[in-house]
Design a protein around this motif. Structure first.
Motif, PDB file in Angstrom:
ATOM      1  N   HIS A 136      -5.123   0.098   3.081  1.00  0.00           N
ATOM      2  CA  HIS A 136      -5.307   1.367   3.789  1.00  0.00           C
ATOM      3  C   HIS A 136      -5.656   1.074   5.255  1.00  0.00           C
ATOM      4  O   HIS A 136      -6.414   0.153   5.545  1.00  0.00           O
ATOM      5  CB  HIS A 136      -6.404   2.191   3.117  1.00  0.00           C
ATOM      6  CG  HIS A 136      -6.531   3.563   3.685  1.00  0.00           C
ATOM      7  ND1 HIS A 136      -5.534   4.510   3.551  1.00  0.00           N
ATOM      8  CD2 HIS A 136      -7.520   4.151   4.415  1.00  0.00           C
ATOM      9  CE1 HIS A 136      -5.909   5.624   4.166  1.00  0.00           C
ATOM     10  NE2 HIS A 136      -7.104   5.438   4.697  1.00  0.00           N
ATOM     11  N   GLU A 137      -5.130   1.912   6.151  1.00  0.00           N
ATOM     12  CA  GLU A 137      -5.156   1.577   7.579  1.00  0.00           C
ATOM     13  C   GLU A 137      -6.543   1.565   8.227  1.00  0.00           C
ATOM     14  O   GLU A 137      -6.712   0.995   9.300  1.00  0.00           O
ATOM     15  CB  GLU A 137      -4.234   2.544   8.349  1.00  0.00           C
ATOM     16  CG  GLU A 137      -4.632   4.018   8.332  1.00  0.00           C
ATOM     17  CD  GLU A 137      -4.101   4.780   7.114  1.00  0.00           C
ATOM     18  OE1 GLU A 137      -3.553   4.135   6.195  1.00  0.00           O
ATOM     19  OE2 GLU A 137      -4.271   6.012   7.085  1.00  0.00           O
ATOM     20  N   TYR A 185      -6.066   4.036  -5.547  1.00  0.00           N
ATOM     21  CA  TYR A 185      -4.799   4.438  -6.131  1.00  0.00           C
ATOM     22  C   TYR A 185      -4.986   4.330  -7.639  1.00  0.00           C
ATOM     23  O   TYR A 185      -5.496   3.304  -8.117  1.00  0.00           O
ATOM     24  CB  TYR A 185      -3.666   3.502  -5.710  1.00  0.00           C
ATOM     25  CG  TYR A 185      -3.053   3.758  -4.341  1.00  0.00           C
ATOM     26  CD1 TYR A 185      -3.591   4.669  -3.439  1.00  0.00           C
ATOM     27  CD2 TYR A 185      -1.904   3.069  -3.964  1.00  0.00           C
ATOM     28  CE1 TYR A 185      -2.994   4.884  -2.202  1.00  0.00           C
ATOM     29  CE2 TYR A 185      -1.307   3.280  -2.725  1.00  0.00           C
ATOM     30  CZ  TYR A 185      -1.857   4.180  -1.847  1.00  0.00           C
ATOM     31  OH  TYR A 185      -1.262   4.390  -0.627  1.00  0.00           O
ATOM     32  N   GLU A 243      -8.940   2.377  -0.352  1.00  0.00           N
ATOM     33  CA  GLU A 243      -8.510   3.669  -0.880  1.00  0.00           C
ATOM     34  C   GLU A 243      -8.167   3.496  -2.358  1.00  0.00           C
ATOM     35  O   GLU A 243      -7.546   2.503  -2.738  1.00  0.00           O
ATOM     36  CB  GLU A 243      -7.270   4.139  -0.113  1.00  0.00           C
ATOM     37  CG  GLU A 243      -6.723   5.463  -0.601  1.00  0.00           C
ATOM     38  CD  GLU A 243      -5.505   5.904   0.204  1.00  0.00           C
ATOM     39  OE1 GLU A 243      -5.186   7.094   0.155  1.00  0.00           O
ATOM     40  OE2 GLU A 243      -4.883   5.059   0.868  1.00  0.00           O
ATOM     41  N   HIS A 288       0.813  -1.218   0.000  1.00  0.00           N
ATOM     42  CA  HIS A 288       0.000   0.000   0.000  1.00  0.00           C
ATOM     43  C   HIS A 288       0.851   1.275   0.000  1.00  0.00           C
ATOM     44  O   HIS A 288       1.624   1.488  -0.923  1.00  0.00           O
ATOM     45  CB  HIS A 288      -0.980  -0.057   1.187  1.00  0.00           C
ATOM     46  CG  HIS A 288      -2.012   1.024   1.164  1.00  0.00           C
ATOM     47  ND1 HIS A 288      -2.906   1.149   0.140  1.00  0.00           N
ATOM     48  CD2 HIS A 288      -2.264   2.047   2.029  1.00  0.00           C
ATOM     49  CE1 HIS A 288      -3.668   2.209   0.379  1.00  0.00           C
ATOM     50  NE2 HIS A 288      -3.293   2.770   1.509  1.00  0.00           N
TER      51      HIS A 288
HETATM   52 ZN    ZN Z   1      -3.836   4.571   2.498  1.00  0.00          ZN
END
Ligand code: ZN
Length: 240
Positions: A200-201, A156, A154, A102
């Protein structure tokens, strides 16, 4: 290489301490979630984090690691250049495989090994991601369906500022229409590097069965494949 692949899961481990939402998602840290699964698969797994002395990556740790997994985001700049250099040297020597996850796309170690910006488009609206396997016979795709989905991730998007991957294993589509080269293999020197986009966290995708399988397969792919290091330099005489 020992019989059991020795993995060190490195995590920045800052979001989990400062963001309640992330702590809820990963009570044992992102590294803890990944390590737990890989241990269950019979690998020899340790963890290391940014705030430990030498970021948990002493010579002893690195010399006893076959594959290093890397997750970082908010504190890339806090990673010591000397540590980056030690990791890079071992990767190029073929002693250490590297799996970058990530937001690790912007880590010092990944940028240094790629030699490019590693920049990309992104937005964070919790959309669906569909991850297509584009190299069916690749060892990192073993046991996976044609594609799998993550309900929230998320985005990208391309362009991703990397050199052309030596092997492209996954291509992702996002609900908002963007696409991304989400699973990329690189051979650098005598070493192997795999980049994987999800993670993503604030989303629990490191518990997802398919994501976990990809990471496990990537560890096996990236692990050093030879015992005798290559010999370089001036050689006396001729070879029979
Ligand atoms: Zn992220």
């Amino acid at each position: 290489m020992s019989e059991k692949i020795r993995v060190t899961v490195w995590n920045e481990y800052r979001h989990e301490k400062t963001h309640e939402e992330v702590a809820k998602c990963y009570p044992n840290g992102i590294h803890g979630a990944i390590a737990e699964y890989l241990s269950e698969q019979g690998l020899d797994v340790k963890t290391a984090t940014l705030d430990e002395p030498e970021h948990g990556l002493t010579d002893e740790v690195l010399d006893n690691t076959d594959v290093l997994i890397w997750w970082g985001h908010m504190a890339h700049a806090d990673v010591d250049d000397a540590t980056v250099a030690k990791v890079k040297e071992r990767v190029l020597d073929g002693k250490l495989g590297l799996v970058v996850l990530h937001s690790g796309h912007f880590s010092k170690i990944f940028k240094s090994l790629m030699g490019t910006t590693c920049n990309l488009k992104w937005h964070e609206i919790g959309e669906k991601e569909r991850i297509w396997v584009v190299e069916k016979s690749h060892p990192i795709a073993e046991g996976l369906p044609d594609y799998f989905e993550l309900e929230h991730e998320e985005m990208y998007g391309e362009h991703f500022g990397i050199p052309a991957p030596d092997e492209l294993v996954f291509l992702s589509w996002f609900e908002s229409g963007y696409v991304f080269r989400s699973g990329c293999c690189f051979y650098r020197g005598n070493g192997r590097i795999f980049y994987f986009q999800p993670g993503h966290e604030t989303y629990p995708n490191f518990y997802d069965a398919n994501v976990r399988k990809v990471i496990y397969n990537a560890v096996r792919w990236a692990a050093p494949k030879f015992h005798a290091p290559p010999q370089y330099g001036h050689f006396e005489g001729s070879l029979e």
